[in-house]
Design a protein around this motif. Sequence first.
Motif, mmCIF file in Angstrom:
data_model
loop_
_atom_site.group_PDB
_atom_site.id
_atom_site.type_symbol
_atom_site.label_atom_id
_atom_site.label_comp_id
_atom_site.label_asym_id
_atom_site.label_seq_id
_atom_site.Cartn_x
_atom_site.Cartn_y
_atom_site.Cartn_z
ATOM 1 N N LYS A 1 8.846 -3.134 -10.331
ATOM 2 C CA LYS A 1 8.453 -2.417 -10.710
ATOM 3 C C LYS A 1 9.292 -1.482 -10.248
ATOM 4 O O LYS A 1 9.036 -0.269 -9.038
ATOM 5 N N LEU A 2 10.186 -0.932 -11.143
ATOM 6 C CA LEU A 2 11.836 -0.476 -10.154
ATOM 7 C C LEU A 2 11.866 0.909 -11.717
ATOM 8 O O LEU A 2 11.716 0.064 -12.629
ATOM 9 N N PRO A 3 11.531 2.193 -11.274
ATOM 10 C CA PRO A 3 12.388 2.954 -12.608
ATOM 11 C C PRO A 3 13.330 2.937 -12.529
ATOM 12 O O PRO A 3 13.840 3.594 -12.698
ATOM 13 N N VAL A 4 14.019 1.885 -13.374
ATOM 14 C CA VAL A 4 15.250 1.589 -13.937
ATOM 15 C C VAL A 4 15.713 3.201 -14.694
ATOM 16 O O VAL A 4 17.250 3.190 -14.003
ATOM 17 N N ALA A 5 15.032 4.033 -15.467
ATOM 18 C CA ALA A 5 15.680 4.634 -16.486
ATOM 19 C C ALA A 5 16.031 5.831 -15.847
ATOM 20 O O ALA A 5 17.491 6.819 -15.111
ATOM 21 N N ALA A 6 15.015 6.286 -14.552
ATOM 22 C CA ALA A 6 15.535 6.989 -13.790
ATOM 23 C C ALA A 6 16.646 7.281 -12.465
ATOM 24 O O ALA A 6 17.463 7.893 -12.160
ATOM 25 N N LEU A 7 16.392 5.562 -11.972
ATOM 26 C CA LEU A 7 17.720 5.348 -11.048
ATOM 27 C C LEU A 7 18.559 5.410 -11.848
ATOM 28 O O LEU A 7 19.794 5.841 -11.210
ATOM 29 N N LEU A 8 18.777 5.250 -12.669
ATOM 30 C CA LEU A 8 20.477 5.235 -13.436
ATOM 31 C C LEU A 8 20.955 6.799 -14.112
ATOM 32 O O LEU A 8 21.809 6.931 -13.773
ATOM 33 N N SER A 9 19.574 7.298 -14.019
ATOM 34 C CA SER A 9 20.092 8.981 -13.990
ATOM 35 C C SER A 9 20.713 10.125 -13.823
ATOM 36 O O SER A 9 21.029 10.444 -13.707
ATOM 37 N N ARG A 10 20.120 8.898 -12.194
ATOM 38 C CA ARG A 10 20.852 9.685 -10.747
ATOM 39 C C ARG A 10 21.283 8.698 -10.252
ATOM 40 O O ARG A 10 21.020 10.109 -9.280
ATOM 41 N N VAL A 11 22.263 8.384 -10.488
ATOM 42 C CA VAL A 11 23.522 8.035 -10.280
ATOM 43 C C VAL A 11 25.001 7.969 -11.123
ATOM 44 O O VAL A 11 24.232 7.922 -11.768
ATOM 45 N N ILE B 1 0.906 -0.960 -0.013
ATOM 46 C CA ILE B 1 0.048 0.197 0.007
ATOM 47 C C ILE B 1 0.746 0.927 0.138
ATOM 48 O O ILE B 1 0.589 2.141 -0.534
ATOM 49 N N ASN B 2 2.073 1.112 0.656
ATOM 50 C CA ASN B 2 2.807 2.222 0.705
ATOM 51 C C ASN B 2 4.812 1.753 0.001
ATOM 52 O O ASN B 2 5.430 1.788 1.107
ATOM 53 N N PRO B 3 4.137 2.094 -1.178
ATOM 54 C CA PRO B 3 5.782 1.717 -1.881
ATOM 55 C C PRO B 3 6.916 2.735 -1.136
ATOM 56 O O PRO B 3 6.121 3.655 -1.519
ATOM 57 N N ALA B 4 8.109 2.489 -1.420
ATOM 58 C CA ALA B 4 9.078 3.323 -0.950
ATOM 59 C C ALA B 4 8.973 3.766 -2.370
ATOM 60 O O ALA B 4 9.287 4.115 -3.356
ATOM 61 N N SER B 5 9.610 5.118 -2.076
ATOM 62 C CA SER B 5 9.932 6.242 -3.588
ATOM 63 C C SER B 5 11.533 6.417 -3.975
ATOM 64 O O SER B 5 11.863 5.671 -2.179
ATOM 65 N N LEU B 6 11.752 6.387 -4.612
ATOM 66 C CA LEU B 6 13.141 6.796 -5.368
ATOM 67 C C LEU B 6 13.381 7.573 -4.521
ATOM 68 O O LEU B 6 14.422 7.830 -5.137
ATOM 69 N N GLN B 7 13.321 8.245 -4.524
ATOM 70 C CA GLN B 7 14.061 10.041 -3.991
ATOM 71 C C GLN B 7 14.619 9.424 -2.477
ATOM 72 O O GLN B 7 15.269 10.020 -2.375
ATOM 73 N N GLY B 8 12.911 8.950 -1.412
ATOM 74 C CA GLY B 8 13.893 8.455 -0.576
ATOM 75 C C GLY B 8 14.933 7.625 -0.138
ATOM 76 O O GLY B 8 15.812 7.479 0.687
ATOM 77 N N PHE B 9 14.943 6.889 -1.511
ATOM 78 C CA PHE B 9 16.010 5.519 -1.924
ATOM 79 C C PHE B 9 17.310 6.371 -2.227
ATOM 80 O O PHE B 9 18.492 6.153 -1.483
#
Length: 601
Positions: free
Chosen positions: A313-323, A257-265
């Motif tokens: 269900k992971l925004p892979v492109a967004a993650l790779l863009s910010r690492v 119900i409360n998935p973690a956010s990419l920003q928090g990770f």
Amino acid sequence: MSYGAYLSEESSMFSALNGQLSTEDRAAMDVIPVTDLPGWMATRIEDYRSRIRALMSAQNALVPINHNLPPEVLMEIFIHVNTSTSSRVWFRVLHVCRLWRSLIFRTPAFWVAVLRIKKDLVGVTEGSVARLNLFLALSRTLPLDLSFKGLPHSVSQALAPHINRISTLTLKLKGKEYKSFTRLLGSGMARLEQLCITHRDDDKHTTEFHRAPVKDASHLPRLRSLTLRCVLTSLGGLAGQLRHLKLSDCYCTYCHINPASLQGFLKALEGCSSLEVLVLEDTSMVVDNQPPVIHDHVVALPTLRKLQICRGKLPVAALLSRVSLPKTCTVNIDTRLGAHHLRDTLPRDLHGFFPVSQADRLLFEYDPMGCGTLKSYTGESMLVRRSATGSPGYSVAKLGFASFVAELRDLFSPFNNVTALILRTPPALQNATDEDRAALRALLGALPLAHLDATAYNGTNDVLSLLGETLPAGGSLCPSLEGLTLRWRFSVLNEYRKSCTHSWLYAREPPKPPAPLRTGSEALGTFCDAVANVVEGRENVSPLKMLRVAVHPAVYLRQSTTELKEKWDGPTKQERERLQLQLGHLVRSITVEYDRGDDSI
């Protein structure tokens, strides 16, 4: 003793046993009252049993393995006994003989291996806790590797005296157990190097697992590896000392119900300046709607050697863009349940993504079910491994191949660095469409290839045939090609044989037998003829330095070594000599051999 003695009318109560009883026993039985004989006999029987056990122990001590091997050698052997839960070998070894049992009780490493077995402590009994206390005591002062499901208070008390000996700890906990665990962890584990905390599926609501287990890392000076079944929003004081971090999805109601956010990770990763391996397995995250300034924030991981992203269900492109990754980092992306297109899982700016912009060697594998795997390399180091599944279904899978090949061209051709290409299992020759051929033709024409390693079939409708085509502007594909490896797998082509066995009952006429398949020297010779025609017919190209024809394992997989040598040694040698005569003036080195299965070019 003959049973006839019991039938003799002249025999007394024990006369039939006179031959087995000692003189001392017979004399005692004659004077002891009959009412006292059962008690005396029980005592005597136990005495004899004790003597027998003593004699058996003495006999076991003279067995060659016990008599000839020093105790230290036996103790070393016991350390390597299989302690898996299914076999229970370790328990049976204790009952072989007294010597073994005595030595095992003096072998702490044996009990460390026993403690390594995963233990279900849900509803634990007093007897189980007593055994755990015994095993912990027998392990003396050696480091411990423990794995528990559940952590009741009685077990926490048993672990408390040994907490500074735990080097690896794997726990599957509920929320209330997690709180008691953090208190135990906060007291300090000086030797703890690996910690794995899993959230139990039967626990429905919790928020505890999204925070680091401790805030003060000074209590865990050696902790380098952390595995959690959730997406962390904070690592606390552990961030700076972690080398290995693995996160996987949690199946409890709260986390769904409360998935973690990419920003928090990403915020949790900011302090991981020493992180070397990051694994995200079956992980779910969402991207918050926040200002662009926050979205463009990049987290640097200067020491990362491996980034692995599996499913979820992971925004892979967004993650790779910010690492920000170092140039030597290997990226492994497996999105079998995620996006189908390669570009959807890569960052927007490919110039800063080294696995694409600096790759000089590609390996692309594809099977008829639509699964494609891409590996890019620079030198000898693998930069990215990306797996994706196309749409299921045989006819759709063919379209998937052309789509994958077109994406390879669009991704790597702008950088003009790829000089070596390995193609594995392209569509079978009778299933190759014009779209497949056009996509392959465009890929080969867009890359400055010096080395090509491809699967081939008959040389008339596969990659080999494309190399022999004359372009509209003149010349041939891959004009700078120096090395060519063709892995021949003609024997896999007999699709008619698969379908005829199920349809003949409904046909008006009996099925026609499948066309005989040419194999062995005849088929290999035909293929080598096609190879020679292509090499001789190429226009405006550099001469080949190396030509290799490798017989694919599928051709001879079911043959024994003897049959393989008898059947293929002659043909491969003959075709090598024939190609050498025909192409020796065009190619410096020619080889025809069995496929060794290596991907080095």
